[in-house]
Design a protein around this motif. Structure first.
Motif, PDB file in Angstrom:
ATOM      1  N   GLU A  71       0.819  -1.216   0.000  1.00  0.00           N
ATOM      2  CA  GLU A  71       0.000   0.000   0.000  1.00  0.00           C
ATOM      3  C   GLU A  71       0.850   1.261   0.000  1.00  0.00           C
ATOM      4  OE1 GLU A  71      -3.232   0.038  -0.433  1.00  0.00           O
ATOM      5  OE2 GLU A  71      -3.134  -2.146  -0.573  1.00  0.00           O
ATOM      6  N   VAL A  72       2.112   1.142   0.346  1.00  0.00           N
ATOM      7  CA  VAL A  72       3.028   2.282   0.281  1.00  0.00           C
ATOM      8  C   VAL A  72       3.745   2.311  -1.064  1.00  0.00           C
ATOM      9  CG1 VAL A  72       5.054   3.389   1.325  1.00  0.00           C
ATOM     10  CG2 VAL A  72       3.346   2.266   2.777  1.00  0.00           C
ATOM     11  N   ASP A  73       4.251   1.160  -1.480  1.00  0.00           N
ATOM     12  CA  ASP A  73       5.013   1.105  -2.733  1.00  0.00           C
ATOM     13  C   ASP A  73       4.140   1.306  -3.960  1.00  0.00           C
ATOM     14  OD1 ASP A  73       7.247   0.649  -1.242  1.00  0.00           O
ATOM     15  OD2 ASP A  73       7.372  -1.500  -1.663  1.00  0.00           O
ATOM     16  N   HIS A  74       2.928   0.773  -3.938  1.00  0.00           N
ATOM     17  CA  HIS A  74       2.072   0.818  -5.129  1.00  0.00           C
ATOM     18  C   HIS A  74       0.666   1.332  -4.834  1.00  0.00           C
ATOM     19  CE1 HIS A  74       5.192  -1.378  -7.243  1.00  0.00           C
ATOM     20  NE2 HIS A  74       5.197  -2.273  -6.262  1.00  0.00           N
ATOM     21  N   GLY A  75       0.416   1.758  -3.616  1.00  0.00           N
ATOM     22  CA  GLY A  75      -0.902   2.252  -3.242  1.00  0.00           C
ATOM     23  C   GLY A  75      -0.851   3.712  -2.856  1.00  0.00           C
TER      24      GLY A  75
ATOM     25  N   TYR B 109      -6.661   4.278   8.144  1.00  0.00           N
ATOM     26  CA  TYR B 109      -5.954   3.015   7.908  1.00  0.00           C
ATOM     27  C   TYR B 109      -5.061   2.638   9.085  1.00  0.00           C
ATOM     28  CZ  TYR B 109      -7.212   4.764   3.267  1.00  0.00           C
ATOM     29  OH  TYR B 109      -7.894   5.288   2.189  1.00  0.00           O
ATOM     30  N   GLN B 110      -5.525   2.849  10.309  1.00  0.00           N
ATOM     31  CA  GLN B 110      -4.715   2.562  11.486  1.00  0.00           C
ATOM     32  C   GLN B 110      -5.424   1.548  12.383  1.00  0.00           C
ATOM     33  OE1 GLN B 110      -2.005   6.408  12.271  1.00  0.00           O
ATOM     34  NE2 GLN B 110      -3.925   6.407  13.394  1.00  0.00           N
ATOM     35  N   LEU B 111      -4.619   0.822  13.146  1.00  0.00           N
ATOM     36  CA  LEU B 111      -5.178  -0.187  14.036  1.00  0.00           C
ATOM     37  C   LEU B 111      -4.173  -0.518  15.123  1.00  0.00           C
ATOM     38  CD1 LEU B 111      -7.433  -2.305  14.638  1.00  0.00           C
ATOM     39  CD2 LEU B 111      -6.178  -3.881  13.150  1.00  0.00           C
ATOM     40  N   GLY B 112      -4.674  -0.691  16.345  1.00  0.00           N
ATOM     41  CA  GLY B 112      -3.852  -1.189  17.439  1.00  0.00           C
ATOM     42  C   GLY B 112      -4.680  -2.130  18.289  1.00  0.00           C
TER      43      GLY B 112
ATOM     44  N   ARG C 177     -12.588  -0.996  -1.366  1.00  0.00           N
ATOM     45  CA  ARG C 177     -11.149  -1.254  -1.273  1.00  0.00           C
ATOM     46  C   ARG C 177     -10.614  -0.835   0.098  1.00  0.00           C
ATOM     47  NH1 ARG C 177      -6.351   1.175  -1.645  1.00  0.00           N
ATOM     48  NH2 ARG C 177      -4.637   0.085  -2.686  1.00  0.00           N
ATOM     49  N   GLY C 178     -11.037   0.336   0.569  1.00  0.00           N
ATOM     50  CA  GLY C 178     -10.553   0.819   1.855  1.00  0.00           C
ATOM     51  C   GLY C 178     -10.986  -0.067   3.005  1.00  0.00           C
ATOM     52  N   THR C 179     -12.233  -0.509   2.969  1.00  0.00           N
ATOM     53  CA  THR C 179     -12.736  -1.394   4.019  1.00  0.00           C
ATOM     54  C   THR C 179     -12.012  -2.730   3.997  1.00  0.00           C
ATOM     55  OG1 THR C 179     -14.919  -0.345   3.892  1.00  0.00           O
ATOM     56  CG2 THR C 179     -14.797  -2.512   4.936  1.00  0.00           C
ATOM     57  N   ALA C 180     -11.786  -3.245   2.798  1.00  0.00           N
ATOM     58  CA  ALA C 180     -11.105  -4.536   2.670  1.00  0.00           C
ATOM     59  C   ALA C 180      -9.658  -4.446   3.132  1.00  0.00           C
ATOM     60  CB  ALA C 180     -11.171  -5.016   1.224  1.00  0.00           C
ATOM     61  N   LEU C 181      -9.018  -3.311   2.876  1.00  0.00           N
ATOM     62  CA  LEU C 181      -7.617  -3.146   3.263  1.00  0.00           C
ATOM     63  C   LEU C 181      -7.432  -3.324   4.757  1.00  0.00           C
ATOM     64  CD1 LEU C 181      -4.666  -2.243   2.971  1.00  0.00           C
ATOM     65  CD2 LEU C 181      -5.473   0.138   2.977  1.00  0.00           C
ATOM     66  N   LEU C 182      -8.185  -2.571   5.557  1.00  0.00           N
ATOM     67  CA  LEU C 182      -8.019  -2.662   6.999  1.00  0.00           C
ATOM     68  C   LEU C 182      -8.472  -4.018   7.528  1.00  0.00           C
ATOM     69  CD1 LEU C 182      -7.012  -1.056   9.377  1.00  0.00           C
ATOM     70  CD2 LEU C 182      -9.325  -0.214   9.754  1.00  0.00           C
ATOM     71  N   THR C 183      -9.539  -4.568   6.956  1.00  0.00           N
ATOM     72  CA  THR C 183     -10.015  -5.879   7.387  1.00  0.00           C
ATOM     73  C   THR C 183      -8.969  -6.955   7.132  1.00  0.00           C
ATOM     74  OG1 THR C 183     -12.326  -5.271   6.987  1.00  0.00           O
ATOM     75  CG2 THR C 183     -11.807  -7.621   7.069  1.00  0.00           C
ATOM     76  N   ASN C 184      -8.366  -6.934   5.945  1.00  0.00           N
ATOM     77  CA  ASN C 184      -7.360  -7.943   5.607  1.00  0.00           C
ATOM     78  C   ASN C 184      -6.144  -7.849   6.514  1.00  0.00           C
ATOM     79  OD1 ASN C 184      -8.974  -8.817   3.534  1.00  0.00           O
ATOM     80  ND2 ASN C 184      -7.900  -7.726   1.929  1.00  0.00           N
ATOM     81  N   ILE C 185      -5.670  -6.616   6.735  1.00  0.00           N
ATOM     82  CA  ILE C 185      -4.504  -6.428   7.598  1.00  0.00           C
ATOM     83  C   ILE C 185      -4.818  -6.887   9.019  1.00  0.00           C
ATOM     84  CG2 ILE C 185      -3.061  -4.672   8.689  1.00  0.00           C
ATOM     85  CD1 ILE C 185      -3.155  -3.133   6.036  1.00  0.00           C
ATOM     86  N   ALA C 186      -5.987  -6.523   9.514  1.00  0.00           N
ATOM     87  CA  ALA C 186      -6.372  -6.901  10.876  1.00  0.00           C
ATOM     88  C   ALA C 186      -6.411  -8.412  11.043  1.00  0.00           C
ATOM     89  CB  ALA C 186      -7.731  -6.292  11.212  1.00  0.00           C
TER      90      ALA C 186
END
Length: 374
Positions: free
Chosen positions: A29-33, A327-330, A357-366
């Protein structure tokens, strides 16, 4: 003092292959997002397992925690509870008499901590935030939108300002001083700070950057809806959003709740026990339209049976923490002993990303993070 030296994942019972997948997913998400930078940390058994930074940032870069900071505010309250300085059944007005007017005498500390106190959008502008006298006067003017205890609605900033005053009444220290002297200092979490002066923010704190605006008009049109893009607001130090830290210190803070001896176990258990499970009002703001309910402990969300508020569904029901827009989580999972922090300074102009896409991003990472233990 928490140990910042990284331990091997296999030594700490973390699957190295799953960890690699998680790290590559975030780096993508940093390199290509859209993200200008990201920082991630994984910890277990009181030790760091992984700590990485990508993009326009370094390992010493601190991020504005936004709602991720609520878990740290919660820990300060839990420490007061464990030290016998606070009971959540107390009425707030008995601690802060200035708060009482306009029918607020019955509001309890527990209702403030569970976002059921009845004044979710009570205003406190920048000028009042900078003056304790003006904050106290504002507390008195606040009015209830609904009877205390009758409705669950996230109190965006109002609850944390009141919590900060409660901490000061019971300890004699401002919330920032209490955090530094009683929590961050003893634990060696040197990056964790509230109320960073404007002249110390540049080069220390990752600037908030809109991901859907070109660099050409970044200066011409300051980021309107996201108030923390204003350095003065960050310096004012609203506790539940303006805390700054590295991902490593956030992950180690969660570990400290169990491993440092600074908190009494029964106080942490009290803080992470589910007090209510409901759909939050104001669906779009916190993703309530997903159909998932949100379970609340004392100022933290708990996964419970529904894993609401962007907490992972692959962890245990006891997992607790906070997600931060966008896009943050702890979080910490007490059953696996794993803690995780993912921080970024990239945000859409709307502040929240409710796109697929945004919802899926955080869900996948979590879910990848919660599933790291073997």
């Amino acid at each position: 003092m928490m140990d910042h030296s990284p331990a091997g994942p296999e030594t700490m019972g973390v699957d190295p292959h799953l960890l690699d997948v998680l790290l590559r997913r975030i780096r993508l998400e940093v390199d290509h997002g859209p993200l200008p930078s990201a920082q991630v940390a994984v910890a277990r058994g009181g030790r760091l397992v992984a700590f990485e930074t990508w993009g326009d940032a370094g390992p010493d870069t601190r991020y504005i925690l936004q709602s991720v900071g609520r878990s740290i505010v919660a820990g300060a309250v839990w420490k007061l509870i464990g030290d016998g300085l606070l009971d959540v059944s107390e009425q707030v007005a008995a601690i802060v008499p200035e708060f009482a007017p306009n029918g607020k005498e019955a509001v309890t500390v527990e209702q403030v901590l569970t976002h059921t106190a009845g004044f979710p959008f009570a205003p406190l502008g920048l000028a009042k935030a900078l003056s304790r006298e003006q904050r106290l006067a504002a507390f008195g003017r606040w009015r209830l939108d609904h009877p205390p205890g009758s409705r669950f609605q996230f109190h965006l900033t109002s609850a944390a300002w009141l919590i900060a005053e409660i901490v000061e009444r019971r300890t004699g220290l401002t919330f920032a001083e209490y955090l530094r002297q009683r929590i961050a200092g003893p634990l060696g979490l040197t990056s964790l700070e509230l109320g960073v002066p404007v002249d110390r923010q540049s080069g220390s704190v990752a600037p908030m950057t809109a991901t859907d605006r070109s660099s050409d008009d970044q200066e011409a049109d300051p980021w309107g809806p996201w108030y923390l893009s204003d350095p003065r607001v960050l310096a004012a130090g609203e506790p539940s959003h303006a805390l700054v830290a590295t991902a490593a210190d956030v992950a180690l803070y969660f570990q400290a709740l169990e491993h440092s001896g600074l908190w009494k176990p029964e106080a942490v258990a009290q803080g992470t026990r589910i007090r209510l499970t409901e759909h939050p009002y104001g669906d779009r703001l916190y993703g309530g339209g997903s159909g998932r309910r949100t379970s609340m402990g004392l100022f933290v969300t708990v996964a419970g049976p529904d894993a609401g508020s962007n907490l992972p569904s692959t962890g245990s029901p006891a997992l607790f923490g906070s997600a931060g827009a966008a896009y943050q989580l702890g979080f910490m999972d007490p059953e696996t002993g794993l803690s995780f922090a993912c921080l970024s300074n990239g945000y859409p102009l709307a502040g929240y990303d409710h796109s697929r896409r945004g919802t899926a991003l955080l869900t996948n990472i979590a879910n990848l993070a919660a599933d790291l233990t073997r």
